[in-house]
Design a protein around this motif. Structure first.
Motif, PDB file in Angstrom:
ATOM      1  N   VAL A 216     -15.786   7.063 -18.092  1.00 38.42           N
ATOM      2  CA  VAL A 216     -15.651   7.135 -16.564  1.00 38.42           C
ATOM      3  C   VAL A 216     -14.405   8.182 -16.305  1.00 38.42           C
ATOM      4  N   VAL A 217     -14.459   9.003 -15.191  1.00 40.56           N
ATOM      5  CA  VAL A 217     -13.448   9.611 -14.614  1.00 40.56           C
ATOM      6  C   VAL A 217     -13.092   9.142 -13.334  1.00 40.56           C
ATOM      7  N   LEU A 218     -11.704   9.054 -13.321  1.00 40.55           N
ATOM      8  CA  LEU A 218     -10.968   8.405 -12.115  1.00 40.55           C
ATOM      9  C   LEU A 218     -10.226   9.305 -11.461  1.00 40.55           C
ATOM     10  N   THR A 219     -10.272   9.959 -10.293  1.00 45.96           N
ATOM     11  CA  THR A 219      -9.394  10.867  -9.538  1.00 45.96           C
ATOM     12  C   THR A 219      -9.534  10.510  -8.157  1.00 45.96           C
ATOM     13  N   GLY A 220      -8.797  11.396  -7.367  1.00 48.36           N
ATOM     14  CA  GLY A 220      -8.579  11.331  -5.940  1.00 48.36           C
ATOM     15  C   GLY A 220      -9.143  12.549  -5.339  1.00 48.36           C
ATOM     16  N   ALA A 221      -9.593  12.320  -3.998  1.00 47.26           N
ATOM     17  CA  ALA A 221     -10.058  13.165  -3.173  1.00 47.26           C
ATOM     18  C   ALA A 221      -8.865  14.130  -2.487  1.00 47.26           C
ATOM     19  N   GLY A 222      -8.962  15.140  -2.210  1.00 50.76           N
ATOM     20  CA  GLY A 222      -8.024  16.032  -1.547  1.00 50.76           C
ATOM     21  C   GLY A 222      -6.951  16.341  -2.686  1.00 50.76           C
ATOM     22  N   LYS A 223      -5.800  16.526  -1.866  1.00 48.59           N
ATOM     23  CA  LYS A 223      -4.477  17.076  -2.721  1.00 48.59           C
ATOM     24  C   LYS A 223      -3.908  15.923  -3.368  1.00 48.59           C
ATOM     25  N   ALA A 224      -4.012  14.705  -3.227  1.00 50.83           N
ATOM     26  CA  ALA A 224      -3.292  13.477  -4.243  1.00 50.83           C
ATOM     27  C   ALA A 224      -4.215  12.947  -5.245  1.00 50.83           C
ATOM     28  N   PHE A 225      -3.765  12.178  -6.066  1.00 48.73           N
ATOM     29  CA  PHE A 225      -4.309  11.456  -6.756  1.00 48.73           C
ATOM     30  C   PHE A 225      -4.373   9.934  -6.198  1.00 48.73           C
ATOM     31  N   CYS A 226      -3.377   9.506  -6.084  1.00 43.20           N
ATOM     32  CA  CYS A 226      -3.029   8.217  -5.334  1.00 43.20           C
ATOM     33  C   CYS A 226      -1.636   8.057  -4.729  1.00 43.20           C
ATOM     34  N   SER A 227      -1.375   7.935  -3.735  1.00 44.73           N
ATOM     35  CA  SER A 227       0.120   7.628  -3.118  1.00 44.73           C
ATOM     36  C   SER A 227       0.659   6.211  -3.302  1.00 44.73           C
ATOM     37  N   GLY A 228      -0.172   5.081  -3.890  1.00 41.58           N
ATOM     38  CA  GLY A 228       0.127   3.812  -4.020  1.00 41.58           C
ATOM     39  C   GLY A 228      -0.367   3.195  -2.831  1.00 41.58           C
ATOM     40  N   GLN A 229       0.151   2.296  -2.602  1.00 37.34           N
ATOM     41  CA  GLN A 229       0.032   1.039  -1.620  1.00 37.34           C
ATOM     42  C   GLN A 229       0.203   1.769  -0.070  1.00 37.34           C
ATOM     43  N   ASP A 230      -0.662   1.326   0.799  1.00 34.78           N
ATOM     44  CA  ASP A 230      -0.642   1.860   2.070  1.00 34.78           C
ATOM     45  C   ASP A 230       0.334   1.069   2.822  1.00 34.78           C
ATOM     46  N   LEU A 231       1.599   1.693   3.255  1.00 31.70           N
ATOM     47  CA  LEU A 231       2.618   0.780   3.736  1.00 31.70           C
ATOM     48  C   LEU A 231       2.317   0.643   5.314  1.00 31.70           C
ATOM     49  N   LYS A 232       1.569   1.621   5.780  1.00 32.39           N
ATOM     50  CA  LYS A 232       1.213   1.185   7.143  1.00 32.39           C
ATOM     51  C   LYS A 232       0.356  -0.060   7.449  1.00 32.39           C
ATOM     52  N   ALA A 233      -0.565  -0.232   6.522  1.00 36.13           N
ATOM     53  CA  ALA A 233      -1.499  -1.030   6.514  1.00 36.13           C
ATOM     54  C   ALA A 233      -0.658  -2.548   6.046  1.00 36.13           C
ATOM     55  N   SER A 234      -0.104  -2.344   5.101  1.00 40.48           N
ATOM     56  CA  SER A 234       0.674  -3.721   4.714  1.00 40.48           C
ATOM     57  C   SER A 234       1.937  -4.132   5.791  1.00 40.48           C
ATOM     58  N   ALA A 235       2.276  -3.165   6.743  1.00 38.53           N
ATOM     59  CA  ALA A 235       3.264  -3.504   7.714  1.00 38.53           C
ATOM     60  C   ALA A 235       2.560  -4.467   8.745  1.00 38.53           C
ATOM     61  N   ALA A 236       1.233  -4.145   8.896  1.00 41.83           N
ATOM     62  CA  ALA A 236       0.364  -4.970   9.643  1.00 41.83           C
ATOM     63  C   ALA A 236       0.512  -6.568   9.469  1.00 41.83           C
ATOM     64  N   THR A 237       0.687  -6.826   8.369  1.00 40.39           N
ATOM     65  CA  THR A 237       0.925  -8.326   7.849  1.00 40.39           C
ATOM     66  C   THR A 237       2.269  -8.546   7.316  1.00 40.39           C
ATOM     67  N   PRO A 238       3.438  -8.550   7.993  1.00 40.52           N
ATOM     68  CA  PRO A 238       4.776  -8.382   7.401  1.00 40.52           C
ATOM     69  C   PRO A 238       4.874  -9.766   6.510  1.00 40.52           C
ATOM     70  N   ASN A 239       4.228 -10.800   6.814  1.00 38.58           N
ATOM     71  CA  ASN A 239       4.762 -12.175   6.025  1.00 38.58           C
ATOM     72  C   ASN A 239       3.819 -12.488   4.774  1.00 38.58           C
ATOM     73  N   ARG A 240       3.002 -11.464   4.611  1.00 38.27           N
ATOM     74  CA  ARG A 240       2.133 -11.534   3.394  1.00 38.27           C
ATOM     75  C   ARG A 240       2.690 -11.756   1.899  1.00 38.27           C
ATOM     76  N   SER A 241       2.171 -12.407   1.088  1.00 36.98           N
ATOM     77  CA  SER A 241       2.266 -12.642  -0.257  1.00 36.98           C
ATOM     78  C   SER A 241       2.423 -11.699  -1.232  1.00 36.98           C
ATOM     79  N   PHE A 242       3.574 -10.968  -1.775  1.00 39.19           N
ATOM     80  CA  PHE A 242       3.239  -9.818  -2.656  1.00 39.19           C
ATOM     81  C   PHE A 242       2.677 -10.629  -4.065  1.00 39.19           C
ATOM     82  N   GLN A 243       2.802 -11.717  -4.190  1.00 41.24           N
ATOM     83  CA  GLN A 243       2.331 -12.167  -5.616  1.00 41.24           C
ATOM     84  C   GLN A 243       0.750 -12.599  -5.374  1.00 41.24           C
ATOM     85  N   GLU A 244       0.387 -12.683  -4.291  1.00 37.80           N
ATOM     86  CA  GLU A 244      -1.063 -13.126  -3.963  1.00 37.80           C
ATOM     87  C   GLU A 244      -1.944 -11.927  -3.963  1.00 37.80           C
ATOM     88  N   SER A 245      -1.299 -10.889  -3.232  1.00 38.56           N
ATOM     89  CA  SER A 245      -1.853  -9.441  -3.310  1.00 38.56           C
ATOM     90  C   SER A 245      -1.814  -8.752  -4.712  1.00 38.56           C
TER      91      SER A 245
END
Length: 260
Positions: free
Chosen positions: A52-81
């Motif tokens: 298996v090859v794991l890679t990213g499209a474009g300039k980055a491999f992976c910038s981590g959690q999408d903070l804009k997406a997570s901001a839409a659910t500010p009371n989410r459980s980190f543990q559950e995620s």
């Protein structure tokens, strides 16, 4: 297979999984983490995929959690995620009885760094960087980073990387043992191909057993490993690839391993 946030292909024994959200540097939202789980399940079942090859499209491999997406659910459980989205990915990668080569084409940050470290081999472009950025938003490393880092670079350097959120260049990462090779960006594909060409025609069953053995050794005693080596060798000795390897040796030819 058809995915929205990933590209998934299998060709000549090589399954390539490409994180495909280049406009946000392949940041991880709910959809991509669940699709990545599905892709790993698919490759585990696909006998045609031997590496298996794991890679990213474009300039980055992976910038981590999408903070804009997570901001839409500010009371989410980190543990559950973590239990539902991230931990199943890391477990699937480490339990996959096939080698995973990380084609590190750009930044790997936060959980993206964890994804890279969970691979078996990391080949990086020299301008790629790894960074444990969790501390910059008051969080702790997750997705396996606290497991992988001290085993790769030692406790002192792991503590520094996690608490400072330092950026590590691919060259330094290679020198520290965080990754296998760092090459000029225009040579990245060729460097990855060296590994995939080998693994796509190697004794896949034996490699899967080796992966399990090396992981077990991190927490096992010598006696534990001597027993586990004997157990795994019995399994490897019954494979068609072992028989082919012995026959090829006797006939003084290159073995044609089928991954069985």
């Amino acid at each position: 297979m058809d995915f929205t946030t990933l590209r998934y292909t299998v060709e000549n024994g090589v399954a390539t999984i490409t994180l495909n959200r280049p406009d946000v540097y392949n940041a991880l939202n709910d959809e991509i983490t669940y699709e990545l789980q599905d892709a790993l399940k698919a490759v585990a079942k696909d006998a045609a995929a031997r590496v298996v090859v794991l890679t990213g499209a474009g300039k980055a491999f992976c910038s981590g959690q999408d903070l804009k997406a997570s901001a839409a659910t500010p009371n989410r459980s980190f543990q559950e995620s973590l239990h539902k989205r991230y931990n199943p990915i890391i477990r699937a990668m480490r339990q996959l009885p096939k080698p995973i080569v990380c084609r590190l084409n750009g930044v790997a940050a936060g959980a993206g760094c964890s994804l890279a470290l969970a691979c078996d081999v990391i080949v990086a472009a020299e301008d790629a960087v790894l960074t444990e950025v969790f501390i910059n938003i008051g969080l702790v490393p997750d997705s396996g980073s606290s497991y992988f880092l001290p085993r790769l670079v030692g406790m002192a350097r792991a503590f520094e990387l996690c608490t400072l959120g330092s950026k590590v260049s691919a060259k330094d990462a290679a020198a520290w043992g965080l990754l296998n090779r760092a090459v000029p960006a225009d040579q990245l594909d060729a460097a990855v191909k060296i590994y995939t060409d080998y693994y796509a025609t190697a004794p896949t069953k034996a490699i899967g057993l080796i992966k399990k053995m090396l992981q077990k050794s991190a927490t096992a005693t010598l006696d534990d490993m001597l027993e586990y080596e004997a157990y795994c060798q019995e399994i490897a000795g019954a494979t068609a690839d072992h028989k082919e390897g012995v026959q090829a040796f006797l006939e003084k030819r290159k073995p044609a391993f089928a991954g069985k």
